[in-house]
Design a protein around this motif. Structure first.
Motif, PDB file in Angstrom:
ATOM      1  N   LYS A   2       0.835  -1.210   0.000  1.00 42.91           N
ATOM      2  CA  LYS A   2       0.000   0.000   0.000  1.00 42.91           C
ATOM      3  C   LYS A   2       0.871   1.261   0.000  1.00 42.91           C
ATOM      4  O   LYS A   2       0.633   2.191  -0.766  1.00 42.91           O
ATOM      5  N   GLU A   3       1.901   1.269   0.853  1.00 43.89           N
ATOM      6  CA  GLU A   3       2.804   2.416   0.907  1.00 43.89           C
ATOM      7  C   GLU A   3       3.616   2.536  -0.380  1.00 43.89           C
ATOM      8  O   GLU A   3       3.901   3.639  -0.835  1.00 43.89           O
ATOM      9  N   LEU A   4       3.959   1.396  -0.967  1.00 47.72           N
ATOM     10  CA  LEU A   4       4.738   1.378  -2.203  1.00 47.72           C
ATOM     11  C   LEU A   4       3.959   2.021  -3.353  1.00 47.72           C
ATOM     12  O   LEU A   4       4.517   2.789  -4.130  1.00 47.72           O
ATOM     13  N   GLN A   5       2.674   1.737  -3.440  1.00 51.02           N
ATOM     14  CA  GLN A   5       1.847   2.339  -4.491  1.00 51.02           C
ATOM     15  C   GLN A   5       1.816   3.861  -4.358  1.00 51.02           C
ATOM     16  O   GLN A   5       1.951   4.578  -5.348  1.00 51.02           O
ATOM     17  N   ASN A   6       1.634   4.350  -3.144  1.00 50.68           N
ATOM     18  CA  ASN A   6       1.620   5.801  -2.908  1.00 50.68           C
ATOM     19  C   ASN A   6       2.977   6.417  -3.242  1.00 50.68           C
ATOM     20  O   ASN A   6       3.057   7.481  -3.852  1.00 50.68           O
ATOM     21  N   TRP A   7       4.056   5.742  -2.831  1.00 49.00           N
ATOM     22  CA  TRP A   7       5.399   6.242  -3.095  1.00 49.00           C
ATOM     23  C   TRP A   7       5.682   6.273  -4.592  1.00 49.00           C
ATOM     24  O   TRP A   7       6.253   7.244  -5.096  1.00 49.00           O
ATOM     25  N   GLU A   8       5.276   5.228  -5.313  1.00 47.21           N
ATOM     26  CA  GLU A   8       5.517   5.181  -6.764  1.00 47.21           C
ATOM     27  C   GLU A   8       4.769   6.300  -7.492  1.00 47.21           C
ATOM     28  O   GLU A   8       5.313   6.913  -8.410  1.00 47.21           O
ATOM     29  N   LYS A   9       3.541   6.574  -7.063  1.00 52.39           N
ATOM     30  CA  LYS A   9       2.782   7.682  -7.659  1.00 52.39           C
ATOM     31  C   LYS A   9       3.474   9.007  -7.362  1.00 52.39           C
ATOM     32  O   LYS A   9       3.683   9.835  -8.262  1.00 52.39           O
ATOM     33  N   ALA A  10       3.877   9.203  -6.117  1.00 57.54           N
ATOM     34  CA  ALA A  10       4.561  10.441  -5.735  1.00 57.54           C
ATOM     35  C   ALA A  10       5.898  10.566  -6.465  1.00 57.54           C
ATOM     36  O   ALA A  10       6.282  11.657  -6.894  1.00 57.54           O
ATOM     37  N   ASN A  11       6.605   9.462  -6.644  1.00 59.03           N
ATOM     38  CA  ASN A  11       7.877   9.478  -7.359  1.00 59.03           C
ATOM     39  C   ASN A  11       7.680   9.933  -8.808  1.00 59.03           C
ATOM     40  O   ASN A  11       8.451  10.741  -9.321  1.00 59.03           O
ATOM     41  N   LYS A  12       6.640   9.413  -9.453  1.00 58.46           N
ATOM     42  CA  LYS A  12       6.359   9.817 -10.843  1.00 58.46           C
ATOM     43  C   LYS A  12       6.090  11.318 -10.923  1.00 58.46           C
ATOM     44  O   LYS A  12       6.591  12.005 -11.812  1.00 58.46           O
ATOM     45  N   ILE A  13       5.305  11.816  -9.991  1.00 57.19           N
ATOM     46  CA  ILE A  13       4.965  13.240  -9.995  1.00 57.19           C
ATOM     47  C   ILE A  13       6.206  14.083  -9.699  1.00 57.19           C
ATOM     48  O   ILE A  13       6.471  15.074 -10.389  1.00 57.19           O
ATOM     49  N   CYS A  14       6.987  13.679  -8.701  1.00 53.88           N
ATOM     50  CA  CYS A  14       8.215  14.419  -8.366  1.00 53.88           C
ATOM     51  C   CYS A  14       9.185  14.411  -9.539  1.00 53.88           C
ATOM     52  O   CYS A  14       9.766  15.444  -9.890  1.00 53.88           O
ATOM     53  N   ARG A  15       9.378  13.259 -10.139  1.00 54.46           N
ATOM     54  CA  ARG A  15      10.285  13.141 -11.280  1.00 54.46           C
ATOM     55  C   ARG A  15       9.819  14.039 -12.424  1.00 54.46           C
ATOM     56  O   ARG A  15      10.602  14.768 -13.024  1.00 54.46           O
ATOM     57  N   HIS A  16       8.523  14.019 -12.689  1.00 53.80           N
ATOM     58  CA  HIS A  16       7.943  14.865 -13.743  1.00 53.80           C
ATOM     59  C   HIS A  16       8.183  16.342 -13.446  1.00 53.80           C
ATOM     60  O   HIS A  16       8.603  17.101 -14.321  1.00 53.80           O
ATOM     61  N   ILE A  17       7.933  16.749 -12.216  1.00 55.06           N
ATOM     62  CA  ILE A  17       8.084  18.163 -11.853  1.00 55.06           C
ATOM     63  C   ILE A  17       9.543  18.590 -11.952  1.00 55.06           C
ATOM     64  O   ILE A  17       9.855  19.647 -12.501  1.00 55.06           O
ATOM     65  N   ILE A  18      10.434  17.775 -11.432  1.00 54.39           N
ATOM     66  CA  ILE A  18      11.858  18.122 -11.498  1.00 54.39           C
ATOM     67  C   ILE A  18      12.302  18.230 -12.950  1.00 54.39           C
ATOM     68  O   ILE A  18      12.900  19.232 -13.356  1.00 54.39           O
TER      69      ILE A  18
END
Length: 151
Positions: free
Chosen positions: A57-73
């Motif tokens: 469950k935490e991994l799914q949230n982290w992966e979504k946040a990682n995609k968004i962070c990577r995109h923004i950076i």
């Protein structure tokens, strides 16, 4: 929900980064603070600050946040820097690599600006107005590097 609705929902949740000037290699700390503030306010900064979790469950949230962070950076980098950092798969890898490169360069730029200011001397041989202008340029350089002078 169909795929189009899910995609539209995800796009709406992306933060507005239009006011973040693309980072081109100068003023790293300013750019870094703007990006991190945006990620923090939207609740995605944990993908950079926290390690990748093990629980599903935490991994799914982290992966979504990682995609968004990577995109923004990546979206707030100049084209030349985008090409360099695009191959990195996680936002943390990009963030840490940028830190290693540009924190040291910012420190060097700050030392240069401070040195120029400390070495400034008024001279009778030069026009007073051009010397005052030169002094103001030095003060602006210090402000641009976020260096405050003692009172």
């Amino acid at each position: 929900m169909d795929t189009a609705m899910v995609a539209a929902t995800n796009v709406k949740s992306l933060p507005d980064i239009s006011r973040i000037e693309p980072f081109n290699g100068t003023h790293y700390k300013r750019w870094q603070e703007k990006v991190m503030s945006t990620l923090d306010v939207t609740g995605y900064a944990f993908a950079i600050t926290d390690p990748k979790p093990d629980k599903e469950k935490e991994l799914q949230n982290w992966e979504k946040a990682n995609k968004i962070c990577r995109h923004i950076i990546l979206s707030t980098l100049s084209n030349a820097l985008f090409d360099v950092y695009c191959p990195y798969k996680t936002a943390t890898e990009i963030w840490e690599s940028l830190n290693k490169k540009y924190i040291l360069e910012d420190a060097g730029t700050q030392k240069f600006a401070i040195g120029n200011f400390l070495n400034f001397v008024m001279s009778d041989e030069k026009d007073i107005s051009s010397q005052i202008h030169e002094y103001h340029v030095l003060i602006d350089d210090l402000k641009n590097e976020n260096i405050t002078l003692p009172e």
